[in-house]
Design a protein around this motif. Structure first.
Motif: not given
Length: 222
Positions: A195-222
């Motif tokens: 989370w900190l790595t993304l935040q310090q680059q001006g990005g963000w992290l989304d976390v989604e959890t449903v039954e038997d499924r986890v999705v991590l999405t990190g977005t980093m601007p140029p």
């Protein structure tokens, strides 16, 4: 069943540098102790005149433990530090780093990288995200890691699908950029570091959890 996306809390950066460093060092020591202890055990067997019949087992233990430690060192140099002189990394290099520390796990990693050249911060985010995606599958399953360009942003996604795919409470806290108030810091520090790595680059992290499924999405601007 839950579906959550974590926002960045305003007080998330209240952890100072010395505390963060001490937690990272504790994480490294914890992970190194197992293979290093096994190496010592293997050497003890080789030096024991009454255990020469176990020589082949001792050599196998030394070989496997040394491989694991080398893989960890190579991974941690990119995931947690800047000890490498490289400023750019290829997708194949980063895939090899993660595969080296996850090959004994139950998750199957499938890499689908549309982007194949990464800066040092991007590489740090990708290897941590991939590792944590695999870690969300304690009972096994499929972990798909993607990297793609969306307009000008780099989007990194890890999708873990399998029986009992989940995030430990400590990991969920770290991925939300929140301080740990209870639980194991060793399970918290790497998610927080992502989370900190993304935040310090001006990005963000989304976390989604449903039954038997986890999705991590990190977005980093140029």
């Amino acid at each position: 069943m839950t579906d959550t996306a974590f926002d960045i809390p305003l007080d998330a950066l209240s952890i100072d540098g010395s505390e963060l460093a001490s937690l990272l060092v504790a994480k490294l020591c914890h992970d190194f102790i197992s293979p290093s202890g096994a190496i010592v055990s293997g050497l003890d067997l080789l030096n024991d005149p009454t255990a020469q019949y176990m020589r082949d087992d001792a050599i196998a233990l030394l070989t496997d433990s040394a491989r694991k430690m080398v893989a960890q060192v190579q991974f941690f140099r990119v995931a947690f530090g800047a000890a490498t002189t490289a400023e750019r990394f290829s997708g194949d290099e980063l895939k090899a780093l993660v595969d080296g520390v996850t090959r004994d796990g139950r998750a199957r990693l499938d890499w689908q990288l549309e982007v194949t050249d990464f800066s040092k911060p991007q590489a740090r985010a990708l290897v941590n995200l991939a590792y944590l995606t695999a870690a969300a599958l304690p009972m096994g399953g499929q972990a798909v890691v993607t990297a793609r360009a969306v307009i000008d942003d780099l989007v990194l996604t890890g999708t873990a699908e399998g029986a009992r795919a989940r995030l430990k409470p400590e990991a969920a806290k770290g991925l939300a950029g929140q301080r740990l108030t209870e639980g194991l810091t060793g399970q918290w520090i790497q998610p927080y570091w992502l989370w900190l790595t993304l935040q310090q680059q001006g990005g963000w992290l989304d976390v989604e959890t449903v039954e038997d499924r986890v999705v991590l999405t990190g977005t980093m601007p140029p």
